[in-house]
Design an enzyme around this catalytic site. Structure first.
Site, mmCIF file in Angstrom:
data_model
loop_
_atom_site.group_PDB
_atom_site.id
_atom_site.type_symbol
_atom_site.label_atom_id
_atom_site.label_comp_id
_atom_site.label_asym_id
_atom_site.label_seq_id
_atom_site.Cartn_x
_atom_site.Cartn_y
_atom_site.Cartn_z
ATOM 1 N N ASN A 9 0.857 -1.183 0.000
ATOM 2 C CA ASN A 9 0.000 0.000 0.000
ATOM 3 C C ASN A 9 0.895 1.236 0.000
ATOM 4 O O ASN A 9 1.490 1.562 1.022
ATOM 5 C CB ASN A 9 -0.898 -0.035 1.250
ATOM 6 C CG ASN A 9 -1.694 1.241 1.424
ATOM 7 O OD1 ASN A 9 -1.823 2.036 0.495
ATOM 8 N ND2 ASN A 9 -2.246 1.436 2.622
ATOM 9 N N HIS A 96 -9.364 0.784 5.159
ATOM 10 C CA HIS A 96 -8.073 1.023 5.809
ATOM 11 C C HIS A 96 -8.304 1.951 7.003
ATOM 12 O O HIS A 96 -9.154 2.853 6.941
ATOM 13 C CB HIS A 96 -7.088 1.650 4.817
ATOM 14 C CG HIS A 96 -5.688 1.678 5.339
ATOM 15 N ND1 HIS A 96 -5.268 2.620 6.244
ATOM 16 C CD2 HIS A 96 -4.625 0.863 5.116
ATOM 17 C CE1 HIS A 96 -3.999 2.384 6.558
ATOM 18 N NE2 HIS A 96 -3.589 1.322 5.885
ATOM 19 N N GLU A 98 -6.835 4.426 8.040
ATOM 20 C CA GLU A 98 -6.711 5.862 7.750
ATOM 21 C C GLU A 98 -7.999 6.390 7.119
ATOM 22 O O GLU A 98 -8.380 7.544 7.337
ATOM 23 C CB GLU A 98 -5.479 6.107 6.855
ATOM 24 C CG GLU A 98 -4.188 5.903 7.653
ATOM 25 C CD GLU A 98 -2.996 5.412 6.856
ATOM 26 O OE1 GLU A 98 -2.999 5.494 5.614
ATOM 27 O OE2 GLU A 98 -2.037 4.933 7.499
ATOM 28 N N GLU A 168 -5.119 -5.195 10.831
ATOM 29 C CA GLU A 168 -4.124 -4.149 10.998
ATOM 30 C C GLU A 168 -4.367 -3.427 12.323
ATOM 31 O O GLU A 168 -5.213 -2.513 12.388
ATOM 32 C CB GLU A 168 -4.230 -3.143 9.844
ATOM 33 C CG GLU A 168 -3.973 -3.755 8.487
ATOM 34 C CD GLU A 168 -3.419 -2.728 7.525
ATOM 35 O OE1 GLU A 168 -2.301 -2.913 7.054
ATOM 36 O OE2 GLU A 168 -4.100 -1.725 7.273
ATOM 37 N N GLY A 174 2.577 2.291 10.721
ATOM 38 C CA GLY A 174 3.474 3.434 10.531
ATOM 39 C C GLY A 174 4.169 3.887 11.806
ATOM 40 O O GLY A 174 4.763 4.960 11.848
ATOM 41 N N SER A 214 3.661 -2.098 10.294
ATOM 42 C CA SER A 214 5.126 -2.022 10.428
ATOM 43 C C SER A 214 5.836 -3.335 10.088
ATOM 44 O O SER A 214 6.829 -3.684 10.726
ATOM 45 C CB SER A 214 5.520 -1.542 11.831
ATOM 46 O OG SER A 214 5.031 -0.236 12.055
HETATM 47 C C1 PEP Z 1 -0.638 -0.020 5.935
HETATM 48 O O1 PEP Z 1 -0.623 1.040 5.343
HETATM 49 O O2 PEP Z 1 -1.593 -0.766 5.757
HETATM 50 C C2 PEP Z 1 0.463 -0.363 6.837
HETATM 51 C C3 PEP Z 1 0.425 -1.507 7.447
HETATM 52 O O3 PEP Z 1 1.492 0.561 6.973
HETATM 53 P P1 PEP Z 1 2.947 0.306 7.609
HETATM 54 O O4 PEP Z 1 3.457 -0.986 7.037
HETATM 55 O O5 PEP Z 1 3.754 1.483 7.183
HETATM 56 O O6 PEP Z 1 2.760 0.221 9.093
#
Ligand code: PEP
Length: 251
Positions: A9, A96, A98, A168, A174, A214
């Site tokens: 992503n 997601h 976000e 997630e 992040g 992450s």
């Molecule tokens: C994501 O955007 O779904 C995500 C898991 O980001 P990151 O790997 O940067 O934590």
């Protein structure tokens, strides 16, 4: 047998030239990719068609980070599932964290999006996950159950089989903090059991459940090693071709 999937992503990162360069770097590395893992690139909307064209002779699949909850019409700025399907992209991220947090996307809105994605023969990656306060209050099971039931449980078995779930934990996205392999496995089993209660064990065993938060080349192996973790949704680490390739090869 369910598929292993590693999806990158890119979020709102890369200029057009950077997106093309990153895609070409990955195409050069493709022969090194684990053959049993489906690789999906999820760039900003604007570059989707370019990436579909660049990857057309490869096994790499392309997705989008969102799609509208309405099929078409006077909705300035929105992009519909029908449009995404019309340029031969194949995957769509729905829900997601976000999108949930910054754009107020509720389980009900996400359920409408999911319906249109499925009707347009796209593969949804439906995200669930708790924020830190919810985990600390030991509410994470309840939150995830609700997201899953309200977001996804009203579909037929035939439709449900096409859904990919991504767990997630928001506190791990992040932030550099990753769920431990045990924490990931615990929630993935919980999700698979909920699906099994609703749709039966056979169907639940066919659903790919990805972990996101992450994931890096250095921790992917220990996370992917769990029996209910079928791959990853990768943010930051998917912006580097070598790092992303190492994650793809972590199974
Ligand atoms: C994501 O955007 O779904 C995500 C898991 O980001 P990151 O790997 O940067 O934590």
């Amino acid at each position: 047998m369910r598929k292993n999937i590693v999806a990158g992503n890119w979020k709102m990162n890369t200029t057009f030239d950077e997106a093309v360069t990153l895609t070409k770097e990955l195409l050069n590395l493709e022969k090194q990719f684990d053959k049993n893992t489906e690789v999906v690139l999820i760039p900003p909307f604007l570059y989707t068609k370019t990436l579909v064209d660049l990857t057309q002779n490869s096994k790499i699949k392309i997705g989008t980070q969102n799609s509208a909850n309405i099929l078409e019409g006077a909705y300035t700025g929105e992009v519909s599932a029908k449009m995404i399907a019309s340029i031969n992209a194949q995957y769509v991220i729905i829900g997601h964290s976000e999108r949930r947090a910054y754009y107020n996307e509720t389980n009900q809105i996400l359920n409408q999006k999911l319906k249109l994605v499925l009707e347009n023969n796209l593969i949804p990656i439906f995200c669930v996950g708790e924020i830190l306060a919810e985990r600390e209050a030991n509410k994470h099971f309840e939150i995830i159950k609700n997201q899953l039931i309200e977001g996804t449980f009203n579909f037929s078995e035939t439709d449900y089989k096409k859904i990919v779930i991504a767990y997630e934990p928001v506190w791990a996205i992040g932030t550099g903090k990753t769920a431990s392999p045990e924490q990931a496995q615990e929630i993935h089993t919980f999700i698979r059991n909920l699906i099994a209660e609703k749709f039966g064990v056979n169907l639940a065993n066919e659903i790919s459940i990805l972990y996101g938060g992450s994931v890096k080349a250095s921790n992917a192996k220990e996370i992917f090693n769990n029996k209910d973790v079928d791959g990853g949704l990768i943010g930051g680490a998917s912006l580097n071709a070598k790092e992303f390739t190492d994650i793809i090869n972590a199974f």
